[in-house]
Design an enzyme around this catalytic site. Structure first.
Site, PDB file in Angstrom:
ATOM      1  N   ARG A  23       0.831  -1.196   0.000  1.00 57.84           N
ATOM      2  CA  ARG A  23       0.000   0.000   0.000  1.00 57.84           C
ATOM      3  C   ARG A  23       0.868   1.251   0.000  1.00 57.84           C
ATOM      4  O   ARG A  23       1.732   1.408   0.865  1.00 57.84           O
ATOM      5  CB  ARG A  23      -0.904  -0.004   1.234  1.00 57.84           C
ATOM      6  CG  ARG A  23      -2.076   0.940   1.081  1.00 57.84           C
ATOM      7  CD  ARG A  23      -3.215   0.497   1.917  1.00 57.84           C
ATOM      8  NE  ARG A  23      -2.938   0.735   3.329  1.00 57.84           N
ATOM      9  CZ  ARG A  23      -3.843   1.131   4.189  1.00 57.84           C
ATOM     10  NH1 ARG A  23      -5.086   1.303   3.798  1.00 57.84           N
ATOM     11  NH2 ARG A  23      -3.542   1.326   5.437  1.00 57.84           N
ATOM     12  N   THR A  58      -1.052   7.670  -1.021  1.00 61.43           N
ATOM     13  CA  THR A  58      -2.320   7.568  -1.768  1.00 61.43           C
ATOM     14  C   THR A  58      -3.218   6.486  -1.187  1.00 61.43           C
ATOM     15  O   THR A  58      -4.411   6.441  -1.482  1.00 61.43           O
ATOM     16  CB  THR A  58      -2.051   7.212  -3.240  1.00 61.43           C
ATOM     17  OG1 THR A  58      -1.450   5.912  -3.272  1.00 61.43           O
ATOM     18  CG2 THR A  58      -1.130   8.221  -3.892  1.00 61.43           C
TER      19      THR A  58
END
Ligand code: URA
Length: 209
Positions: A104, A108
């Site tokens: 991840r 963002t």
């Protein structure tokens, strides 16, 4: 709209109850994840098509059954999905195995691909994507998009514990993908953990905490 199948077999539910306990150690946790995946695979393959085949037993000729239709593949999302592969393969040993790794982006919050190795003929296979936890649905939806981009047409997703947010996102982004779920939990906490859940599945499988 995709179907959501909650796998309410008593053995699956009993074993999920054990892996949720904080005192369950890695060895038992890993073993139980594998057993749950095996039982879920058994249930989730109920609708596979069969065809007649002429065979000879040691006694006589007969018309027996064999699996028809697309060949199968299992695609775990790294890392925790790896814990479900053995159990799946014990039910469908001829399946090929692909791997998808995502992390991840902390800014963002979007999943970024860091690994993707799939069977060469994956576009012709029916694929079971596996990950024990469906939390926000970010990784699962991204993994399924990757498979679709490689031409895979028939995809099912299997998880042991899901949050409502994850189910909702999957149904919105991939309404053609049926979901096989061991338990549907209450919500996600502020850190993205499923509540009540079972903690970090990857850490508990691999003993990395
Ligand atoms: N991943 C996990 O391992 N656990 C959660 O609760 C959510 C995501």
């Amino acid at each position: 709209m995709s179907k959501v199948m909650i796998m309410d077999h008593p053995l699956i539910q009993h074993k999920i109850g054990i892996i949720r306990r904080q005192e369950t150690g890695s060895k038992d946790f890993r073993q139980l994840i594998s057993e749950i995946a095996m039982l879920m695979c058994y249930e989730a393959t109920r609708d596979l098509k069969l065809t007649d085949v002429e065979i000879e037993t040691p006694i006589s000729k007969m018309t027996a059954k064999e699996l028809a239709g697309k060949k199968l593949a299992v695609v775990p999302i790294l890392r925790a999905g790896l814990g479900m592969v053995d159990g799946m393969l014990s039910m469908i040993p001829a399946a090929k195995v692909g791997h998808i790794g995502l992390y991840r982006n902390e800014e963002t919050l979007e999943p970024i691909e860091y690994y993707c190795k799939l069977p060469k003929d994956c576009a012709e296979r029916e694929v079971f994507v596996v990950d024990p936890m469906l939390a926000t649905g970010g990784s699962a939806t991204a993994a399924i998009t990757m498979l679709k981009n490689k031409g895979v047409k028939k995809i099912r997703f299997m998880c042991i514990v899901a949050a409502p947010q994850g189910i909702e996102r999957m149904q919105k982004e991939h309404p053609d993908v049926d979901l096989y779920v061991g338990a549907l939990d209450d919500h996600l906490n502020e850190n993205g953990y499923i509540v009540p859940g079972l903690g970090d599945a990857g850490d508990r499988i691999f003993g990395t905490k």
